[in-house]
Design an enzyme around this catalytic site. Sequence first.
Site, PDB file in Angstrom:
ATOM      1  N   GLY A 153      38.371  46.447  40.802  1.00  7.82           N
ATOM      2  CA  GLY A 153      38.232  46.253  42.230  1.00  7.82           C
ATOM      3  C   GLY A 153      36.793  46.498  42.660  1.00  7.82           C
ATOM      4  NE  ARG A 166      36.381  34.755  45.135  1.00  7.23           N
ATOM      5  CZ  ARG A 166      35.788  35.494  46.038  1.00  7.23           C
ATOM      6  NH1 ARG A 166      34.644  35.116  46.557  1.00  7.23           N
ATOM      7  NH2 ARG A 166      36.299  36.634  46.414  1.00  7.23           N
ATOM      8  CB  CYS A 185      41.346  13.765  52.314  1.00  9.23           C
ATOM      9  SG  CYS A 185      40.119  12.497  51.983  1.00  9.23           S
ATOM     10  CD  GLU A 186      44.555  19.872  52.473  1.00  8.89           C
ATOM     11  OE1 GLU A 186      44.660  21.096  52.522  1.00  8.89           O
ATOM     12  OE2 GLU A 186      45.049  19.166  51.588  1.00  8.89           O
ATOM     13  CE1 TYR A 209      39.892  36.682  39.526  1.00 10.57           C
ATOM     14  CE2 TYR A 209      37.975  37.815  40.418  1.00 10.57           C
ATOM     15  CZ  TYR A 209      39.131  37.836  39.678  1.00 10.57           C
ATOM     16  OH  TYR A 209      39.536  38.999  39.094  1.00 10.57           O
ATOM     17  CD  GLU A 254      42.815  46.577  34.044  1.00 12.07           C
ATOM     18  OE1 GLU A 254      43.182  46.544  32.860  1.00 12.07           O
ATOM     19  OE2 GLU A 254      43.581  46.441  35.004  1.00 12.07           O
ATOM     20  N   PRO A 255      37.027  45.496  34.811  1.00 13.92           N
ATOM     21  CG  PRO A 255      34.731  45.705  34.463  1.00 13.92           C
ATOM     22  CD  PRO A 255      36.055  46.224  33.989  1.00 13.92           C
ATOM     23  N   GLY A 256      36.572  42.336  36.428  1.00 14.67           N
ATOM     24  CA  GLY A 256      36.407  40.904  36.225  1.00 14.67           C
ATOM     25  C   GLY A 256      35.199  40.449  37.019  1.00 14.67           C
TER      26      GLY A 256
END
Length: 413
Positions: A229, A309, A339-340, A367, A270-272
């Site tokens: 986190g 994100r 197309c959004e 991510y 456990e960092p990502g």
Amino acid sequence: MMHELENNSYPVHREYLIQLAKKYGTPLYVYDSCKIKKQYMKMKNAFTGIENLIINYACKANTNINILKFLQNLGSGLDTVSIQEVELGLKAGFHPKRIIFTPNCVSIQEIKKAVDFGVRINLDNLSILEQFGGYYPDYAIGIRINPHIMAGGNYKISVGHIDSKFGISYYQIPHMKRILKNTGLKIEGFHMHTGSDILDIQAFLSGAKVLFKIAIDFPNLDYIDFGSGFKVPYTKNDIKTDLTSLSSSMTEEVDNFCKNYGSKITFIFEPGKFIVSESGYFLVSVNVIKHTTSTVFAGVDSGFNHFLRPMFYDAYHCIENISNPNGRFRFYTVVGYICESDTFGLNRKVKEIREGDILCIKNAGAYCFSMSSNYNSRYRPSEVMIFKGKDFIIRRRETMQDLIRNIVYIQHM
Ligand SMILES: *Cc1c(COP(=O)(O)O)cnc(C)c1O
């Protein structure tokens, strides 16, 4: 192109990124391996006070096998959340015992596969725990505890609060103990993970205290895993998790625990995001500049199919016009071609953008590609890794073949 070594690293210059965009085309993800190594070492060095501390890279942030291999070579272990991530980790060369599988709401069949692969398994609900104990009473497992802490930058990424679907509540420890007794199953570790983008180091400390309180009743554990986190900066003056003060309080807590616990134990982070976020640059080309009554849009050759994100989490990612460094600042809303509504950045101050310019979106290592899709039947971007001062293509751009590979045609239609 070879780069001069500056401060022991190869800086990713603007000109170099432009060269890469020309060489490989856009949209393009570029990862700087030096930055990944720096972040890994930063975390490692911050916690030298804790004996037996290991880092397990949380690979859902970025699962390109070259990145996994690179981290494996640095000495990292792996945190995985699906059986496919487990398989990628094994392909990348991780020893099964250096991989922890922490799934949520997966089937017992998927967990059985993890047993076949011999990786460490970390369970987070009592139903599966009981079933698992019936099948494999001799396969020691980890337990993900829900410490009931609200933390994280966004509700979607807060996973440790009382009504979260993750973890076994510490109020359910008596039930967990009963299941262990009934099945003969042994516990090898305790784990927590309370969210992403955590600013308040108190969240880590309170969580650790909860784990220690539980762990003290379980002699001979292999590990205690504090999850992750860690927040990274997204802009120049953005706040980040204060590793130094976290480390000093954490070391004290760990020391106290070890004195009471007796036997030797491994501690894990456990960092990502912390490891890979800042290593990544996402390069896009500007297709069109469009004025409306209120806004100047810069429309680029990408969208939330490649980079979700900002749209999914309201995440702020810096956007720079790397092909017009001497232009004057103007205001743009940078949008995609999906197309959004897919806005990368609302009303941003960027060096004057012209059609054909190349924009660089920062913090694109975590991510980003791993959340990409083929929406609007677009190909996903290719990925390049800068390694020892050279650029290597680490994922080819997709083709029509990739889009229709699994289609089965109905005959005589
Ligand atoms: C996603 C995840 C992580 C990594 O979180 P970051 O915020 O990217 O560091 C760690 N552990 C588990 C169990 C996760 O699901």
